[in-house]
Design a protein around this motif. Structure first.
Motif, short mmCIF file in Angstrom:
data_model
loop_
_atom_site.label_atom_id
_atom_site.label_comp_id
_atom_site.label_asym_id
_atom_site.label_seq_id
_atom_site.Cartn_x
_atom_site.Cartn_y
_atom_site.Cartn_z
N TYR A 151 -22.33 36.39 48.68
CA TYR A 151 -21.40 36.63 47.82
C TYR A 151 -21.22 36.21 46.52
O TYR A 151 -22.15 35.19 46.51
CB TYR A 151 -19.91 36.08 48.76
CG TYR A 151 -19.83 36.54 50.21
CD1 TYR A 151 -20.49 35.88 51.10
CD2 TYR A 151 -18.82 37.42 50.44
CE1 TYR A 151 -20.13 36.14 52.35
CE2 TYR A 151 -18.51 37.88 51.89
CZ TYR A 151 -19.22 37.15 52.69
OH TYR A 151 -19.20 37.46 54.13
N ARG A 181 -14.01 37.18 44.59
CA ARG A 181 -15.40 37.14 45.25
C ARG A 181 -15.66 38.36 45.97
O ARG A 181 -14.64 38.86 46.55
CB ARG A 181 -15.13 36.00 46.22
CG ARG A 181 -16.64 35.50 47.01
CD ARG A 181 -16.41 34.38 47.84
NE ARG A 181 -16.07 33.01 46.92
CZ ARG A 181 -15.56 32.09 47.54
NH1 ARG A 181 -15.14 31.98 48.78
NH2 ARG A 181 -15.56 31.04 46.78
N TYR A 240 -22.77 32.40 46.71
CA TYR A 240 -22.10 31.72 48.04
C TYR A 240 -23.03 32.40 49.13
O TYR A 240 -23.07 33.62 49.14
CB TYR A 240 -20.86 31.70 48.07
CG TYR A 240 -19.94 30.96 47.21
CD1 TYR A 240 -19.42 31.62 46.03
CD2 TYR A 240 -19.78 29.66 47.13
CE1 TYR A 240 -18.61 31.00 45.22
CE2 TYR A 240 -18.92 29.02 46.18
CZ TYR A 240 -18.42 29.71 45.18
OH TYR A 240 -17.68 29.24 44.10
N ASN A 278 -22.46 32.73 53.33
CA ASN A 278 -21.80 32.67 54.54
C ASN A 278 -21.90 33.88 55.53
O ASN A 278 -22.65 34.83 55.16
CB ASN A 278 -20.20 32.83 53.91
CG ASN A 278 -19.22 31.88 54.73
OD1 ASN A 278 -19.53 31.84 56.02
ND2 ASN A 278 -18.05 31.34 54.08
N PRO A 293 -16.69 35.79 57.00
CA PRO A 293 -17.18 34.55 56.46
C PRO A 293 -16.17 33.46 57.47
O PRO A 293 -15.23 33.58 57.78
CB PRO A 293 -16.36 34.55 54.97
CG PRO A 293 -15.48 35.62 54.96
CD PRO A 293 -15.95 36.77 55.83
N TRP A 336 -16.56 27.42 52.63
CA TRP A 336 -17.47 27.91 51.92
C TRP A 336 -18.73 27.17 51.55
O TRP A 336 -19.93 27.93 51.14
CB TRP A 336 -16.70 28.74 50.77
CG TRP A 336 -16.20 30.16 51.13
CD1 TRP A 336 -14.93 30.08 51.27
CD2 TRP A 336 -16.68 31.14 51.01
NE1 TRP A 336 -14.59 31.58 51.66
CE2 TRP A 336 -15.55 32.17 51.41
CE3 TRP A 336 -17.93 31.76 50.68
CZ2 TRP A 336 -15.91 33.66 51.53
CZ3 TRP A 336 -18.11 33.27 50.81
CH2 TRP A 336 -17.07 34.09 51.15
N GLY A 357 -21.59 26.64 46.12
CA GLY A 357 -22.23 27.78 45.51
C GLY A 357 -23.16 27.39 44.50
O GLY A 357 -23.46 26.12 44.29
#
Length: 113
Positions: free
Chosen positions: A36, A44, A93, A95, A99, A103, A106
């Protein structure tokens, strides 16, 4: 599950980067995983995903430029970014899909000349 993304940095337009994500904790190989990204002032968004049996999907905005792949034995997720564009600038990120609640860290990607 703990997630740690790395590999970001400054890249010129047209350049390449490979992002890596290490996942620890729960079993890795049974889940669909994704990259993401979140650009400043934007929500996001999902960039690319890969299923447990290695089927992949990528957003239209990165199709033909980004490739997602995974190493189940090492619990690693990767994103190969080619022909980067300034619009790819964001924090990236990793995940699961959907998700997990956490998180994790990142990695910043900046595409600029």
């Amino acid at each position: 599950v703990q997630l740690q993304a790395s590999g970001g940095g400054l890249v010129q337009p047209g350049g390449s980067l490979r992002l890596s994500c290490r996942a620890s904790g729960r079993p890795f190989n049974i889940h669909t995983w994704a990259w993401y990204r979140q650009a400043p002032g934007k929500e996001r968004e999902l960039v690319a995903s890969i299923t447990h049996d290695f089927n992949t999907d990528v957003a239209d905005s990165v199709k033909g430029r980004f490739t997602i792949f995974r190493d189940n034995g090492r619990k690693m997720l990767y994103l190969q970014m080619n022909n980067a564009e300034p619009e790819d600038t964001a924090v990236y990120y990793c995940n699961r899909v959907p998700p997990a609640s956490a998180w994790g860290q990142g990695t910043q990607v900046t595409v600029s000349s």
